[in-house]
Design a protein around this motif. Sequence first.
Motif, PDB file in Angstrom:
ATOM      1  N   LYS A   1      -3.388  -1.219  -0.723  1.00 61.05           N
ATOM      2  CA  LYS A   1      -2.188  -0.472  -0.372  1.00 61.05           C
ATOM      3  C   LYS A   1      -2.322   0.205   0.983  1.00 61.05           C
ATOM      4  CE  LYS A   1       1.059   3.012  -2.000  1.00 61.05           C
ATOM      5  NZ  LYS A   1       1.439   3.933  -3.103  1.00 61.05           N
ATOM      6  N   ILE A   2      -3.474   0.825   1.224  1.00 56.63           N
ATOM      7  CA  ILE A   2      -3.617   1.569   2.479  1.00 56.63           C
ATOM      8  C   ILE A   2      -3.686   0.653   3.695  1.00 56.63           C
ATOM      9  CG2 ILE A   2      -6.128   1.725   2.583  1.00 56.63           C
ATOM     10  CD1 ILE A   2      -5.780   4.586   3.581  1.00 56.63           C
ATOM     11  N   VAL A   3      -4.097  -0.595   3.481  1.00 53.21           N
ATOM     12  CA  VAL A   3      -4.145  -1.513   4.618  1.00 53.21           C
ATOM     13  C   VAL A   3      -2.880  -2.356   4.705  1.00 53.21           C
ATOM     14  CG1 VAL A   3      -6.649  -1.563   4.734  1.00 53.21           C
ATOM     15  CG2 VAL A   3      -5.467  -3.210   3.277  1.00 53.21           C
TER      16      VAL A   3
ATOM     17  N   LEU B   1      -3.809   5.474  -1.957  1.00 60.32           N
ATOM     18  CA  LEU B   1      -4.889   5.026  -2.823  1.00 60.32           C
ATOM     19  C   LEU B   1      -5.801   4.103  -2.027  1.00 60.32           C
ATOM     20  CD1 LEU B   1      -2.770   4.404  -6.003  1.00 60.32           C
ATOM     21  CD2 LEU B   1      -3.968   6.463  -5.286  1.00 60.32           C
ATOM     22  N   THR B   2      -6.877   4.662  -1.486  1.00 60.93           N
ATOM     23  CA  THR B   2      -7.692   3.899  -0.556  1.00 60.93           C
ATOM     24  C   THR B   2      -8.828   3.175  -1.221  1.00 60.93           C
ATOM     25  OG1 THR B   2      -9.199   5.731  -0.168  1.00 60.93           O
ATOM     26  CG2 THR B   2      -7.222   5.644   1.188  1.00 60.93           C
ATOM     27  N   GLY B   3      -9.205   3.555  -2.419  1.00 60.86           N
ATOM     28  CA  GLY B   3     -10.369   2.950  -3.030  1.00 60.86           C
ATOM     29  C   GLY B   3     -11.661   3.553  -2.520  1.00 60.86           C
ATOM     30  N   LEU B   4     -11.582   4.470  -1.538  1.00 53.01           N
ATOM     31  CA  LEU B   4     -12.760   5.136  -1.021  1.00 53.01           C
ATOM     32  C   LEU B   4     -13.054   6.374  -1.842  1.00 53.01           C
ATOM     33  CD1 LEU B   4     -12.134   4.957   2.817  1.00 53.01           C
ATOM     34  CD2 LEU B   4     -13.825   3.697   1.525  1.00 53.01           C
ATOM     35  N   PRO B   5     -14.323   6.797  -1.910  1.00 52.35           N
ATOM     36  CA  PRO B   5     -14.639   8.011  -2.658  1.00 52.35           C
ATOM     37  C   PRO B   5     -14.029   9.216  -1.976  1.00 52.35           C
ATOM     38  CG  PRO B   5     -16.535   7.266  -1.402  1.00 52.35           C
ATOM     39  CD  PRO B   5     -15.501   6.179  -1.310  1.00 52.35           C
TER      40      PRO B   5
ATOM     41  N   LYS C   1       0.655  -5.912  -6.754  1.00 52.54           N
ATOM     42  CA  LYS C   1       0.718  -5.353  -8.097  1.00 52.54           C
ATOM     43  C   LYS C   1      -0.593  -5.608  -8.840  1.00 52.54           C
ATOM     44  CE  LYS C   1       5.697  -6.125  -8.450  1.00 52.54           C
ATOM     45  NZ  LYS C   1       6.774  -6.834  -9.185  1.00 52.54           N
ATOM     46  N   PRO C   2      -0.965  -4.698  -9.772  1.00 50.45           N
ATOM     47  CA  PRO C   2      -2.193  -4.893 -10.549  1.00 50.45           C
ATOM     48  C   PRO C   2      -2.224  -6.235 -11.263  1.00 50.45           C
ATOM     49  CG  PRO C   2      -1.382  -2.657 -10.837  1.00 50.45           C
ATOM     50  CD  PRO C   2      -0.336  -3.389 -10.054  1.00 50.45           C
ATOM     51  N   GLY C   3      -1.067  -6.645 -11.820  1.00 48.68           N
ATOM     52  CA  GLY C   3      -1.024  -7.909 -12.535  1.00 48.68           C
ATOM     53  C   GLY C   3      -1.372  -9.089 -11.652  1.00 48.68           C
ATOM     54  N   THR C   4      -1.011  -9.007 -10.367  1.00 46.22           N
ATOM     55  CA  THR C   4      -1.315 -10.090  -9.434  1.00 46.22           C
ATOM     56  C   THR C   4      -2.816 -10.222  -9.234  1.00 46.22           C
ATOM     57  OG1 THR C   4       0.790  -9.778  -8.272  1.00 46.22           O
ATOM     58  CG2 THR C   4      -0.950 -10.935  -7.083  1.00 46.22           C
ATOM     59  N   VAL C   5      -3.497  -9.082  -9.051  1.00 46.11           N
ATOM     60  CA  VAL C   5      -4.946  -9.100  -8.851  1.00 46.11           C
ATOM     61  C   VAL C   5      -5.650  -9.650 -10.090  1.00 46.11           C
ATOM     62  CG1 VAL C   5      -6.999  -7.701  -8.424  1.00 46.11           C
ATOM     63  CG2 VAL C   5      -4.888  -7.231  -7.172  1.00 46.11           C
ATOM     64  N   PHE C   6      -5.196  -9.220 -11.271  1.00 41.41           N
ATOM     65  CA  PHE C   6      -5.817  -9.706 -12.501  1.00 41.41           C
ATOM     66  C   PHE C   6      -5.605 -11.207 -12.679  1.00 41.41           C
ATOM     67  CE2 PHE C   6      -5.647  -5.154 -13.729  1.00 41.41           C
ATOM     68  CZ  PHE C   6      -7.000  -4.983 -13.996  1.00 41.41           C
ATOM     69  N   LYS C   7      -4.466 -11.728 -12.203  1.00 44.71           N
ATOM     70  CA  LYS C   7      -4.235 -13.175 -12.259  1.00 44.71           C
ATOM     71  C   LYS C   7      -5.183 -13.903 -11.313  1.00 44.71           C
ATOM     72  CE  LYS C   7       0.603 -13.137 -13.740  1.00 44.71           C
ATOM     73  NZ  LYS C   7       2.006 -13.418 -13.360  1.00 44.71           N
ATOM     74  N   TRP C   8      -5.431 -13.309 -10.143  1.00 46.55           N
ATOM     75  CA  TRP C   8      -6.401 -13.912  -9.228  1.00 46.55           C
ATOM     76  C   TRP C   8      -7.755 -14.062  -9.911  1.00 46.55           C
ATOM     77  CZ3 TRP C   8      -5.274 -10.243  -4.479  1.00 46.55           C
ATOM     78  CH2 TRP C   8      -4.049 -10.619  -3.900  1.00 46.55           C
TER      79      TRP C   8
ATOM     80  N   THR D   1     -13.752  -2.827  -8.340  1.00 51.68           N
ATOM     81  CA  THR D   1     -13.102  -3.316  -9.555  1.00 51.68           C
ATOM     82  C   THR D   1     -11.696  -3.777  -9.182  1.00 51.68           C
ATOM     83  OG1 THR D   1     -12.142  -1.168 -10.111  1.00 51.68           O
ATOM     84  CG2 THR D   1     -14.380  -1.621 -10.924  1.00 51.68           C
ATOM     85  N   PRO D   2     -11.039  -4.569 -10.025  1.00 53.56           N
ATOM     86  CA  PRO D   2      -9.684  -5.025  -9.698  1.00 53.56           C
ATOM     87  C   PRO D   2      -8.711  -3.884  -9.397  1.00 53.56           C
ATOM     88  CG  PRO D   2     -10.562  -6.366 -11.462  1.00 53.56           C
ATOM     89  CD  PRO D   2     -11.558  -5.257 -11.234  1.00 53.56           C
ATOM     90  N   ILE D   3      -8.750  -2.809 -10.175  1.00 56.08           N
ATOM     91  CA  ILE D   3      -7.797  -1.729  -9.939  1.00 56.08           C
ATOM     92  C   ILE D   3      -8.108  -0.999  -8.645  1.00 56.08           C
ATOM     93  CG2 ILE D   3      -8.998   0.101 -11.202  1.00 56.08           C
ATOM     94  CD1 ILE D   3      -5.202  -0.648 -11.139  1.00 56.08           C
ATOM     95  N   GLU D   4      -9.408  -0.888  -8.282  1.00 54.55           N
ATOM     96  CA  GLU D   4      -9.761  -0.287  -7.000  1.00 54.55           C
ATOM     97  C   GLU D   4      -9.279  -1.167  -5.854  1.00 54.55           C
ATOM     98  OE1 GLU D   4     -13.850   2.176  -8.133  1.00 54.55           O
ATOM     99  OE2 GLU D   4     -13.965   0.060  -7.572  1.00 54.55           O
ATOM    100  N   ILE D   5      -9.297  -2.466  -6.061  1.00 57.35           N
ATOM    101  CA  ILE D   5      -8.803  -3.390  -5.032  1.00 57.35           C
ATOM    102  C   ILE D   5      -7.312  -3.168  -4.798  1.00 57.35           C
ATOM    103  CG2 ILE D   5      -8.241  -5.822  -4.648  1.00 57.35           C
ATOM    104  CD1 ILE D   5     -11.028  -6.516  -5.700  1.00 57.35           C
TER     105      ILE D   5
END
Length: 282
Positions: free
Chosen positions: A235-237, A35-39, A242-249, A226-230
């Motif tokens: 992951k690829i880098v 899941l790279t977040g790239l198109p 976890k998604p919850g961690t990003v949303f807490k940030w 977006t947070p989920i794209e982040i």
Amino acid sequence: MDTRTALDARTDLLWIVDHWADLRVRLHGGGGNALTGLPSGSNEAPLPIDVAVSDLMREIEDQARFYAAVLLDEVPPEHGCDGRCVDAWITTAADAAKAGQPVPPAPGSWDCPDRRDPITTSTMPALLGQVAERYGHFTADEREALDFADEAHDFRERVRKTLERPARPTYVGPCRSRTADGAGCAGELYLREGRDGGVCRECGTGFTEVEQTAYVRDELEERLMTPIEIVRALKIVGHEVKPGTVFKWVQRGRLKEVVDGLYRLADALDLAKRPVRGKVAA
């Protein structure tokens, strides 16, 4: 049912137990799941798991839980105290008899303080292993035994074929090749299991996993996401966050919004690299 066939059913189930970890690896491996977040060429986000493997694991687990429920309902527990509760009852009964008092009933296995139920876990694959060890309960009746053995064999074959088939290639981002006039290649790169490089199917340019990961990292760092794209991009880098961690940030203001619900990946990378209680944030 003959003993050999009954034991084969046990062997098949225990084989699955031994290979459950391999299924977990295959569940998250390959299949264009980076899941790279790239198109990419598709409008749909790559799936984070192999759905076919997930369905097979769920089917096996559901059947294991069904058999476990049967055992808990039909098989009485055993004494787990090495007879200590019975010895204590003998002493109590003798004292009661001497005193002319009613003798309490002898403790059954249900009364044992250390009773041992036929199933003692709800976690896979240990649950399936305990069902396998109780195979005799499902092989006493000939018809039931045949169904039990056939199902165990079918599950084993499906797991074997799943593990033996090559993993689908993993998506590792867009091709970084450019023509003489500066135009970028429209190709999407995929890496096959066990290989450290490949070739773009559009332009034929070779790539290595190391080079491609570095390229994607550089491209991603200045992107707004977006947070989920982040989460996907991290992951690829190399950062399993976890998604919850990003949303807490975001909620705590550690990850600042740049514009319209978008955040800078470079800021998220910085947060992911910071040690948290002796560990990298994940």
